[in-house]
Design a protein around this motif. Structure first.
Motif, mmCIF file in Angstrom:
data_model
loop_
_atom_site.group_PDB
_atom_site.id
_atom_site.type_symbol
_atom_site.label_atom_id
_atom_site.label_comp_id
_atom_site.label_asym_id
_atom_site.label_seq_id
_atom_site.Cartn_x
_atom_site.Cartn_y
_atom_site.Cartn_z
ATOM 1 N N CYS A 1 0.816 -1.220 0.000
ATOM 2 C CA CYS A 1 0.000 0.000 0.000
ATOM 3 C C CYS A 1 0.850 1.270 0.000
ATOM 4 C CB CYS A 1 -0.924 0.009 1.211
ATOM 5 S SG CYS A 1 -2.245 -1.223 1.108
ATOM 6 N N ILE A 2 1.995 1.219 0.658
ATOM 7 C CA ILE A 2 2.718 2.465 0.955
ATOM 8 C C ILE A 2 3.961 2.679 0.094
ATOM 9 C CG2 ILE A 2 4.400 1.715 2.741
ATOM 10 C CD1 ILE A 2 2.002 4.576 3.383
ATOM 11 N N SER A 3 4.429 1.636 -0.600
ATOM 12 C CA SER A 3 5.729 1.736 -1.255
ATOM 13 C C SER A 3 5.701 1.152 -2.656
ATOM 14 C CB SER A 3 6.780 0.972 -0.427
ATOM 15 O OG SER A 3 7.993 0.874 -1.137
ATOM 16 N N PRO A 4 6.405 1.789 -3.610
ATOM 17 C CA PRO A 4 6.486 1.209 -4.962
ATOM 18 C C PRO A 4 7.470 0.041 -5.057
ATOM 19 C CG PRO A 4 7.728 3.252 -4.868
ATOM 20 C CD PRO A 4 7.080 3.081 -3.514
ATOM 21 N N VAL A 5 8.233 -0.211 -3.994
ATOM 22 C CA VAL A 5 9.246 -1.275 -4.049
ATOM 23 C C VAL A 5 8.567 -2.647 -4.020
ATOM 24 C CG1 VAL A 5 11.205 -2.348 -2.876
ATOM 25 C CG2 VAL A 5 10.961 0.140 -2.890
ATOM 26 N N GLU A 6 8.963 -3.528 -4.933
ATOM 27 C CA GLU A 6 8.462 -4.899 -4.938
ATOM 28 C C GLU A 6 9.370 -5.745 -4.033
ATOM 29 O OE1 GLU A 6 5.741 -6.860 -6.305
ATOM 30 O OE2 GLU A 6 6.790 -7.942 -4.742
ATOM 31 N N LEU A 7 8.788 -6.260 -2.949
ATOM 32 C CA LEU A 7 9.594 -7.017 -1.987
ATOM 33 C C LEU A 7 9.991 -8.392 -2.518
ATOM 34 C CD1 LEU A 7 7.735 -6.401 1.410
ATOM 35 C CD2 LEU A 7 9.756 -5.218 0.530
ATOM 36 N N LEU A 8 9.165 -8.950 -3.394
ATOM 37 C CA LEU A 8 9.324 -10.361 -3.758
ATOM 38 C C LEU A 8 9.706 -10.532 -5.212
ATOM 39 C CD1 LEU A 8 6.086 -11.652 -1.989
ATOM 40 C CD2 LEU A 8 8.424 -11.609 -1.080
ATOM 41 N N GLU A 9 10.459 -11.579 -5.495
ATOM 42 C CA GLU A 9 10.755 -11.952 -6.874
ATOM 43 C C GLU A 9 9.604 -12.803 -7.408
ATOM 44 O OE1 GLU A 9 15.466 -12.184 -7.218
ATOM 45 O OE2 GLU A 9 14.699 -13.490 -5.641
ATOM 46 N N THR A 10 9.328 -12.681 -8.713
ATOM 47 C CA THR A 10 8.139 -13.348 -9.266
ATOM 48 C C THR A 10 8.213 -14.871 -9.142
ATOM 49 O OG1 THR A 10 9.136 -13.185 -11.455
ATOM 50 C CG2 THR A 10 7.511 -11.509 -10.871
ATOM 51 N N GLY A 11 9.413 -15.436 -9.154
ATOM 52 C CA GLY A 11 9.537 -16.891 -9.057
ATOM 53 C C GLY A 11 9.433 -17.428 -7.636
ATOM 54 N N ASP A 12 9.345 -16.545 -6.669
ATOM 55 C CA ASP A 12 9.320 -16.936 -5.259
ATOM 56 C C ASP A 12 7.957 -17.546 -4.902
ATOM 57 O OD1 ASP A 12 9.400 -17.045 -2.478
ATOM 58 O OD2 ASP A 12 10.252 -15.039 -2.250
ATOM 59 N N PRO A 13 7.935 -18.720 -4.276
ATOM 60 C CA PRO A 13 6.645 -19.286 -3.837
ATOM 61 C C PRO A 13 5.863 -18.327 -2.934
ATOM 62 C CG PRO A 13 8.388 -20.912 -3.577
ATOM 63 C CD PRO A 13 9.057 -19.624 -3.975
ATOM 64 N N VAL A 14 6.573 -17.437 -2.240
ATOM 65 C CA VAL A 14 5.889 -16.451 -1.391
ATOM 66 C C VAL A 14 5.114 -15.455 -2.261
ATOM 67 C CG1 VAL A 14 6.168 -14.732 0.427
ATOM 68 C CG2 VAL A 14 7.701 -16.704 0.356
ATOM 69 N N PHE A 15 5.643 -15.159 -3.439
ATOM 70 C CA PHE A 15 4.950 -14.283 -4.398
ATOM 71 C C PHE A 15 3.620 -14.908 -4.812
ATOM 72 C CE2 PHE A 15 3.896 -12.544 -8.507
ATOM 73 C CZ PHE A 15 4.398 -11.245 -8.532
ATOM 74 N N ALA A 16 3.641 -16.200 -5.157
ATOM 75 C CA ALA A 16 2.419 -16.890 -5.590
ATOM 76 C C ALA A 16 1.412 -16.982 -4.443
ATOM 77 C CB ALA A 16 2.772 -18.280 -6.116
ATOM 78 N N TRP A 17 1.924 -17.212 -3.233
ATOM 79 C CA TRP A 17 1.046 -17.267 -2.052
ATOM 80 C C TRP A 17 0.388 -15.897 -1.821
ATOM 81 C CZ3 TRP A 17 2.481 -14.330 2.340
ATOM 82 C CH2 TRP A 17 1.734 -14.550 3.502
ATOM 83 N N ARG A 18 1.186 -14.833 -1.935
ATOM 84 C CA ARG A 18 0.626 -13.485 -1.769
ATOM 85 C C ARG A 18 -0.451 -13.230 -2.818
ATOM 86 N NH1 ARG A 18 4.442 -8.377 -2.781
ATOM 87 N NH2 ARG A 18 4.252 -9.335 -4.857
ATOM 88 N N ASP A 19 -0.209 -13.681 -4.058
ATOM 89 C CA ASP A 19 -1.215 -13.535 -5.118
ATOM 90 C C ASP A 19 -2.520 -14.228 -4.736
ATOM 91 O OD1 ASP A 19 -0.471 -11.883 -7.155
ATOM 92 O OD2 ASP A 19 0.168 -13.461 -8.525
ATOM 93 N N ARG A 20 -2.402 -15.427 -4.146
ATOM 94 C CA ARG A 20 -3.621 -16.146 -3.748
ATOM 95 C C ARG A 20 -4.389 -15.353 -2.691
ATOM 96 N NH1 ARG A 20 -0.062 -20.567 -4.657
ATOM 97 N NH2 ARG A 20 0.656 -20.756 -2.512
ATOM 98 N N LEU A 21 -3.663 -14.733 -1.779
ATOM 99 C CA LEU A 21 -4.332 -13.970 -0.720
ATOM 100 C C LEU A 21 -4.860 -12.628 -1.224
ATOM 101 C CD1 LEU A 21 -2.034 -14.922 2.259
ATOM 102 C CD2 LEU A 21 -4.463 -15.445 2.044
ATOM 103 N N LEU A 22 -4.214 -12.073 -2.244
ATOM 104 C CA LEU A 22 -4.757 -10.861 -2.862
ATOM 105 C C LEU A 22 -6.111 -11.152 -3.506
ATOM 106 C CD1 LEU A 22 -1.475 -9.438 -4.443
ATOM 107 C CD2 LEU A 22 -2.910 -8.237 -2.757
ATOM 108 N N ASP A 23 -6.318 -12.406 -3.903
ATOM 109 C CA ASP A 23 -7.541 -12.778 -4.623
ATOM 110 C C ASP A 23 -8.685 -13.224 -3.720
ATOM 111 O OD1 ASP A 23 -6.548 -12.197 -7.142
ATOM 112 O OD2 ASP A 23 -5.711 -14.206 -7.429
#
Lengths: 232, 232
Positions: free
Chosen positions: B198-220
Motif C-alpha cells: 500500500c505504501i511503497s512502490p518497491v516490490e519485496l518479492l521476486e516473481t519466481g518466489d513461492p511467497v509471491f504466488a502465495w501473496r497472489d492467492r491472498l490478494l484474490d
C-alpha cells in the motif's frame, strides 16, 4: 495389535553415549510424547553403509515394525498417524501446518545461529572418522572456515538470543509454545537447544530469560528424560 | 441476535483512502474471513483524542456493538469467540497458540526487515501532522536516522527475502501457511506484505518466489479485497 517394535538410529559423538543431533532430539521427544520406547542405535556421519537400506544418508531413521521412516518431520507425521489413540503431537489437524512452519523457522533461523556458537565444540566431540566430513560439509554450508564462523562468540551468542525473540514473546502468554502443555511445536525448538546442551559447555540462555524457564520445564517432562541425557 | 454493528479505526495516510497499517490489515482479513463488514474509520497517528475512549493510543480499534477491543491479536481472539459459527480463524484450539507464535515471528523478525525497506516511503505518505511523530518514534526504535536505516536498500531487500525463508519452506508443502485454506496465521504475515504494497512502490518479492504466488492467492481471496485496496 502387539507392542510396536521401534528402532531409532541416532547421531552419536566419539563417545557413543553422546547423542546430540537436534533432529534426533525432536524425534526422541515425539516418541516420549506418544509414550513409546525405541531401541536407540548410535550412528556416525560417515557410517552411510549402516543406513543404506533407507536410500539416503541422514538420521534420524525410525524403523517401526520393519517399516523405515526418515526425516524428523516425516517421523512425527508417521507417529501421529499410526498412534492416533496416544496424546496428539499437534493438537488437531489445523495445528499441524502451523507446527510445520515453526519447524521451518527453527531450522532456517535458529539453527544457523546456534551452529555459529557451538560448531567448534561439535568438531571436537564427533568421532575422529567423522571429523574431516564434518569440517568439509559445514565449511561448504557457511562458505568460511569453522574457525571464522565461530570467531566472534559474544556476537554469535547475542544473535541466538535475538533469534529467540518470537519464542520469548509467545511464552509471555502461555507456558509452552503449544499452549498449556507441550507438543511438537515445542520439541522443534527444544531439540535445537538440546543439541547445544549435549555438545557444548556454552550456556545459550540467560537465567532470567522466559526461554530459560521454558527449557527447564521441557528438561523435566517425561520423567526428566532430557535433563538426564549424557552431555559432553 | 441481530446483525453485529462493527466499527474499525484504521491508520490512514495523508490520503485518507490509503490504509496501510500491517496490524489493521490483519484485522481486515480476519473480519473478511468471518464474513463480517465493518465501518472503516480513518485515523492518524496524532489523533490520540479520537481513540482516547480506548485507554490507549494505537489502532486497530474495533468497536463491536459498543464494546471496544484493541490490538489486532486480541481482536482476532474476540472475533473467534463471538462468532463461533463463522469459519474458524485458527482451525481449532490447538492451533491458536501456534498462530500466536507465527504472529510474534512476523512482528519481531519480518516487520523490522520490511520497515528498513519502506520507512522513507511511509514518511512521505503519512499526514503532515503525523510526520514529526513518525520520524521521532521510529528513529528512537532503530537508534538511527530514518535515512541511515534506509540507506542500503539492496541489502535491506535481501534481508526481507532471507527473513521469509520459513514461509517459503512451509509453502513447499501446502498452498497456505495454515494448510489447504488460509487462516489467521497467513493473515499475520500477509498483513505485513500489504503494509509494503500500500505504501511503497518497491516490490519485496521476486516473481519466481513461492511467497509471491502465495501473496497472489491472498490478494484474490474475499473477492479480491486486498488486491483492490488503494495503493500509494
Amino acid at each position: 495389535m502387539g507392542e510396536a517394535v521401534l528402532k531409532l538410529y541416532e547421531l552419536a559423538g566419539a563417545d557413543a553415549a553422546l547423542r546430540f543431533s537436534p533432529h534426533c532430539w525432536k524425534t526422541r521427544m515425539a516418541l516420549a510424547h506418544k509414550g513409546l520406547e525405541a531401541e536407540r542405535i548410535p550412528w556416525r556421519f560417515t557410517e552411510k553403509a549402516a543406513i543404506s537400506f533407507t536410500g539416503q544418508g541422514l538420521v534420524p531413521v525410525l524403523v517401526h515394525d520393519g517399516e523405515t521412516v526418515c526425516d524428523s518431520w516425516r517421523i512425527a507425521l508417521h507417529l501421529e498417524e499410526r498412534f492416533p489413540d496416544r496424546p496428539s503431537l499437534f493438537g488437531g489437524a489445523g495445528a499441524m501446518p502451523l507446527a510445520r512452519f515453526i519447524n521451518s523457522w527453527a531450522d532456517t533461523a535458529l539453527s544457523p545461529a546456534i551452529a555459529r556458537v557451538i560448531i567448534l565444540d561439535i568438531l571436537d566431540r564427533v568421532h575422529e572418522d567423522d571429523r574431516a566430513y564434518f569440517r568439509a560439509s559445514r565449511e561448504q554450508r557457511f562458505g568460511r572456515t569453522l574457525e571464522e564462523v565461530a570467531a566472534d562468540r559474544p556476537a554469535n551468542l547475542a544473535a541466538v538470543r535475538q533469534a529467540l525473540l518470537p519464542v520469548r514473546r509467545a511464552l509471555a502468554a502461555a507456558d509452552f509454545i503449544a499452549g498449556t502443555a507441550p507438543a511438537y511445536a515445542d520439541y522443534c525448538v527444544f531439540g535445537l537447544l538440546m543439541w547445544a546442551r549435549c555438545i557444548s559447555p556454552v550456556e545459550l540462555l540467560e537465567t532470567g530469560d522466559p526461554v530459560f524457564a521454558w527449557r527447564d520445564r521441557l528438561l523435566d517432562v517425561f520423567g526428566g528424560m532430557a535433563r538426564s541425557a549424557h552431555c559432553a
